[in-house]
Design a protein around this motif. Structure first.
Motif, PDB file in Angstrom:
ATOM      1  N   MET A 209       0.847  -1.191   0.000  1.00 32.28           N
ATOM      2  CA  MET A 209       0.000   0.000   0.000  1.00 32.28           C
ATOM      3  C   MET A 209       0.879   1.237   0.000  1.00 32.28           C
ATOM      4  O   MET A 209       1.820   1.330   0.795  1.00 32.28           O
ATOM      5  CB  MET A 209      -0.918   0.044   1.211  1.00 32.28           C
ATOM      6  N   ILE A 210       0.555   2.158  -0.891  1.00 37.12           N
ATOM      7  CA  ILE A 210       1.278   3.428  -0.969  1.00 37.12           C
ATOM      8  C   ILE A 210       0.354   4.539  -0.496  1.00 37.12           C
ATOM      9  O   ILE A 210      -0.742   4.711  -1.026  1.00 37.12           O
ATOM     10  CB  ILE A 210       1.747   3.723  -2.406  1.00 37.12           C
TER      11      ILE A 210
ATOM     12  N   HIS B 215      10.421 -12.406  -1.379  1.00 33.46           N
ATOM     13  CA  HIS B 215       9.305 -11.713  -2.043  1.00 33.46           C
ATOM     14  C   HIS B 215       9.101 -10.292  -1.532  1.00 33.46           C
ATOM     15  O   HIS B 215       8.809  -9.388  -2.318  1.00 33.46           O
ATOM     16  CB  HIS B 215       8.006 -12.510  -1.915  1.00 33.46           C
ATOM     17  N   ALA B 216       9.237 -10.064  -0.232  1.00 30.99           N
ATOM     18  CA  ALA B 216       9.009  -8.718   0.303  1.00 30.99           C
ATOM     19  C   ALA B 216      10.025  -7.732  -0.268  1.00 30.99           C
ATOM     20  O   ALA B 216       9.668  -6.608  -0.633  1.00 30.99           O
ATOM     21  CB  ALA B 216       9.059  -8.725   1.828  1.00 30.99           C
ATOM     22  N   THR B 217      11.276  -8.152  -0.376  1.00 29.55           N
ATOM     23  CA  THR B 217      12.307  -7.280  -0.939  1.00 29.55           C
ATOM     24  C   THR B 217      11.977  -6.943  -2.387  1.00 29.55           C
ATOM     25  O   THR B 217      12.045  -5.776  -2.802  1.00 29.55           O
ATOM     26  CB  THR B 217      13.687  -7.964  -0.842  1.00 29.55           C
ATOM     27  N   ARG B 218      11.590  -7.937  -3.165  1.00 24.53           N
ATOM     28  CA  ARG B 218      11.255  -7.701  -4.578  1.00 24.53           C
ATOM     29  C   ARG B 218       9.959  -6.896  -4.713  1.00 24.53           C
ATOM     30  O   ARG B 218       9.835  -6.057  -5.611  1.00 24.53           O
ATOM     31  CB  ARG B 218      11.168  -9.022  -5.327  1.00 24.53           C
ATOM     32  N   MET B 219       8.990  -7.140  -3.833  1.00 25.51           N
ATOM     33  CA  MET B 219       7.736  -6.395  -3.899  1.00 25.51           C
ATOM     34  C   MET B 219       7.980  -4.918  -3.606  1.00 25.51           C
ATOM     35  O   MET B 219       7.483  -4.055  -4.332  1.00 25.51           O
ATOM     36  CB  MET B 219       6.709  -6.970  -2.925  1.00 25.51           C
ATOM     37  N   LEU B 220       8.751  -4.618  -2.567  1.00 23.41           N
ATOM     38  CA  LEU B 220       9.044  -3.212  -2.279  1.00 23.41           C
ATOM     39  C   LEU B 220       9.813  -2.583  -3.437  1.00 23.41           C
ATOM     40  O   LEU B 220       9.503  -1.462  -3.854  1.00 23.41           O
ATOM     41  CB  LEU B 220       9.826  -3.077  -0.967  1.00 23.41           C
ATOM     42  N   SER B 221      10.774  -3.282  -3.986  1.00 24.43           N
ATOM     43  CA  SER B 221      11.524  -2.777  -5.138  1.00 24.43           C
ATOM     44  C   SER B 221      10.585  -2.452  -6.300  1.00 24.43           C
ATOM     45  O   SER B 221      10.719  -1.410  -6.946  1.00 24.43           O
ATOM     46  CB  SER B 221      12.573  -3.804  -5.571  1.00 24.43           C
ATOM     47  N   ALA B 222       9.620  -3.321  -6.560  1.00 22.81           N
ATOM     48  CA  ALA B 222       8.646  -3.085  -7.637  1.00 22.81           C
ATOM     49  C   ALA B 222       7.722  -1.913  -7.307  1.00 22.81           C
ATOM     50  O   ALA B 222       7.218  -1.240  -8.214  1.00 22.81           O
ATOM     51  CB  ALA B 222       7.825  -4.345  -7.893  1.00 22.81           C
ATOM     52  N   GLY B 223       7.491  -1.663  -6.028  1.00 25.45           N
ATOM     53  CA  GLY B 223       6.605  -0.578  -5.620  1.00 25.45           C
ATOM     54  C   GLY B 223       7.241   0.800  -5.664  1.00 25.45           C
ATOM     55  O   GLY B 223       6.543   1.810  -5.798  1.00 25.45           O
ATOM     56  N   LEU B 224       8.569   0.874  -5.579  1.00 19.31           N
ATOM     57  CA  LEU B 224       9.224   2.184  -5.557  1.00 19.31           C
ATOM     58  C   LEU B 224       9.002   2.980  -6.845  1.00 19.31           C
ATOM     59  O   LEU B 224       8.718   4.188  -6.776  1.00 19.31           O
ATOM     60  CB  LEU B 224      10.705   2.027  -5.226  1.00 19.31           C
ATOM     61  N   PRO B 225       9.065   2.375  -8.039  1.00 15.97           N
ATOM     62  CA  PRO B 225       8.722   3.142  -9.244  1.00 15.97           C
ATOM     63  C   PRO B 225       7.261   3.629  -9.229  1.00 15.97           C
ATOM     64  O   PRO B 225       6.958   4.690  -9.776  1.00 15.97           O
ATOM     65  CB  PRO B 225       8.978   2.161 -10.390  1.00 15.97           C
ATOM     66  N   GLU B 226       6.374   2.858  -8.611  1.00 18.06           N
ATOM     67  CA  GLU B 226       4.975   3.304  -8.489  1.00 18.06           C
ATOM     68  C   GLU B 226       4.908   4.559  -7.615  1.00 18.06           C
ATOM     69  O   GLU B 226       4.136   5.479  -7.903  1.00 18.06           O
ATOM     70  CB  GLU B 226       4.101   2.194  -7.906  1.00 18.06           C
ATOM     71  N   CYS B 227       5.709   4.592  -6.562  1.00 17.28           N
ATOM     72  CA  CYS B 227       5.766   5.780  -5.702  1.00 17.28           C
ATOM     73  C   CYS B 227       6.242   6.985  -6.514  1.00 17.28           C
ATOM     74  O   CYS B 227       5.685   8.090  -6.389  1.00 17.28           O
ATOM     75  CB  CYS B 227       6.718   5.549  -4.525  1.00 17.28           C
TER      76      CYS B 227
END
Length: 175
Positions: free
Chosen positions: A79-80, A108-120
């Motif tokens: 969630m952002i 998975h959590a590390t990769r999920m956060l990494s994938a979420g940073l461009p969304e931010c």
């Protein structure tokens, strides 16, 4: 066309009903929490998903939710929060995430956060704040692996800033 066997962020979708409910139930059971909060999802999953799709308001701020999936398996939620309130500055931050118990300890959590940073970054954020309780070593490792730079703690919460670069990928820390 993307490889459906690679984990990815998606908008919440009714297509993942069974996997979402199974994962969240398993998570609650693993942590000894009640599953009562899932009742609305069980009763009307379409409405449950609709409430979490797109931009919605929670904690008095606009939020966007993503589910992390591989194929048709729900792995977790990211969630952002589009901005911070004084409360979120101390506890919560811009990004919250969790991987359900059956999928933990696999990176998975590390990769999920990494994938979420461009969304931010797409939402206009230049840096994001993440917090975790002092005893949550797993979350701390996830944040640090994504460029988190420690900031002053607040109570039992450790706080970290990630500065977002111009391109895709993880941040480089706060300067």
């Amino acid at each position: 066309m993307s490889d459906l066997s690679e984990p990815r962020l998606v908008q919440p979708t009714t297509a993942l009903r069974e996997s979402y409910l199974a994962g969240e139930r398993a998570d609650c059971l693993a942590e000894g929490r009640s599953t009562e909060w899932l009742a609305p999802a069980v009763e009307d999953f379409d409405a449950f998903v609709a409430e979490r799709s797109g931009v919605f308001v929670r904690w008095d701020v606009p939020c966007t939710t993503f589910w992390y999936v591989v194929g048709q398996d729900y792995l977790g939620t990211l969630m952002i929060r589009h901005r911070l309130t004084p409360e979120l500055t101390n506890v919560g931050g811009h990004v919250g995430y969790h991987i359900v118990a059956p999928w933990r300890r696999r990176g998975h959590a590390t990769r999920m956060l990494s994938a979420g940073l461009p969304e931010c970054r797409r939402l206009g954020l230049d840096q994001v704040l993440l917090t975790c309780t002092r005893d949550n070593e797993a979350s701390r490792r996830v944040i640090l692996a994504n460029g988190g730079v420690p900031d002053r703690p607040y109570g039992d919460e450790d706080r970290f800033w990630i500065t977002l670069g111009e391109g895709p990928g993880t941040g480089e820390g706060r300067r």
